[in-house]
Design an enzyme around this catalytic site. Structure first.
Site, PDB file in Angstrom:
ATOM      1  CB  SER B 130      -0.884   0.022   1.244  1.00 37.93           C
ATOM      2  OG  SER B 130      -1.505   1.293   1.350  1.00 37.93           O
ATOM      3  CE1 TYR B 143      -4.393  -2.314   5.033  1.00 33.39           C
ATOM      4  CE2 TYR B 143      -3.350  -0.238   4.413  1.00 33.39           C
ATOM      5  CZ  TYR B 143      -3.989  -1.403   4.058  1.00 33.39           C
ATOM      6  OH  TYR B 143      -4.227  -1.680   2.739  1.00 33.39           O
TER       7      TYR B 143
END
Lengths: 78, 236
Positions: B130, B143
């Protein structure tokens, strides 16, 4: 030479491409026979296949010579 | 493009996961396997995918030899979840859950599948990372930590497996129209759009195409890399 030793030697010859005459009982796969660390993983997989057993990681790490493999497989193979 | 090759994509029912499956299916991939936490999420047009229902949170307790008793050429580690909160309010459960699913599950899947890849001397591993792994993002400490860890894992694994014709890369999506960004409200979306030079969210196929490229023969000499697909949001 025992049957197990002969089968182990055959696998080592096939996987590492070394001459059978050069393999001694105390030859180290990495230091003496030119294997890299992944070769040792492949050798263990080939032993598992040939002898129908599962060799756990902690035992596999201790198999560094032909003799180590023969000793382990004599005690643990089916 | 992927003729006679088999693929496993984790999380094949999410937006990006479905698009990856679809892309590989349309380009000749032989068998496509996937995982989902619940078979009810499988869509009617996904009948070509062989799904395994499992929870990646506790994959370390499962017998992977039994569940994944097949051979694959491509492994796409796509499944992921987010449990956002400011760090000081983040629960231990939410931290562990995200690290387990996004990072630790990859450890177990890779142990299982790369052994077979080493044996046949071919494999393509692609992680879905990401952009926030590289930029940070408030509210996503768990995350971003899980995704940033992947970037180290990609590099070490790429080096370890390179002699066996196995490449290990990752694709780092920016903001993509997906079930994850659908949760954002309009204000949040507009704030994000202002920051994206292309002024639009990405499409899940933008990611699928990048994954396809990294698995294709055109990318045979590419390993240990991260392909950023983010519309210019972050230039790394």
């Amino acid at each position: 030479m025992s049957d197990i030793e002969e089968r182990v030697k055959k696998i080592v010859v096939e996987h590492l491409g070394v001459e059978e005459a050069k393999i001694k009982s105390d030859s180290k796969f990495i230091d003496d026979l030119g294997a890299d660390s992944l070769d040792t993983v492949e050798l263990v997989m080939a032993f598992e296949e040939e002898f129908g057993c599962e060799i756990p990681d902690d035992a596999a790490e201790k198999i560094v010579t032909l003799k180590d493999a023969v000793t382990y497989l004599s005690a643990n193979s089916n | 493009m992927f003729n006679n090759r088999n693929l496993l994509v984790t999380g094949g029912t999410g937006s990006i996961g479905s698009s990856i499956c679809d892309h590989f299916n349309k380009n000749g991939c032989k068998e496509i396997y996937s995982t989902t936490t619940n078979m009810s999420k499988v869509k009617s047009n996904q009948d070509y995918i062989k799904f395994k229902e499992l929870n990646l949170n506790n994959i370390g307790d499962l017998n992977l030899d039994e569940i994944f008793n097949f051979d694959i050429d491509y492994l796409v580690l796509n499944a992921g979840l987010n449990k956002d909160n400011i760090f000081l309010r983040m629960s231990t459960d939410d931290w562990n859950n995200v690290i387990n699913v996004n990072l630790n599950s990859s450890f177990h899947l890779l142990k299982h599948f790369t052994k077979k890849m080493v044996k046949k001397k071919f494999g393509r591993v692609v992680f879905i990372s990401s952009v926030v792994a590289y930029t940070g993002n408030p509210g996503q400490a768990n995350y971003t930590a899980s995704k940033a860890a992947i970037s180290g894992l990609v590099k070490s694994l790429a080096l370890e497996l390179s002699t066996r014709n196995i490449t290990v890369n990752s694709v780092a999506p920016g903001f993509i129209q997906s079930n994850m960004t659908d949760k954002l409200n309009d204000d949040q979306k507009n704030t994000i759009l202002e920051r994206i030079p292309m002024k639009k969210l990405g499409n899940s196929y933008d990611i699928a195409n990048a994954v396809g490229f990294l698995c294709s023969e055109d990318a045979n000499y590419i390993t240990g890399q991260t392909l950023h697909v983010n519309g210019g949001l972050a230039l790394i």
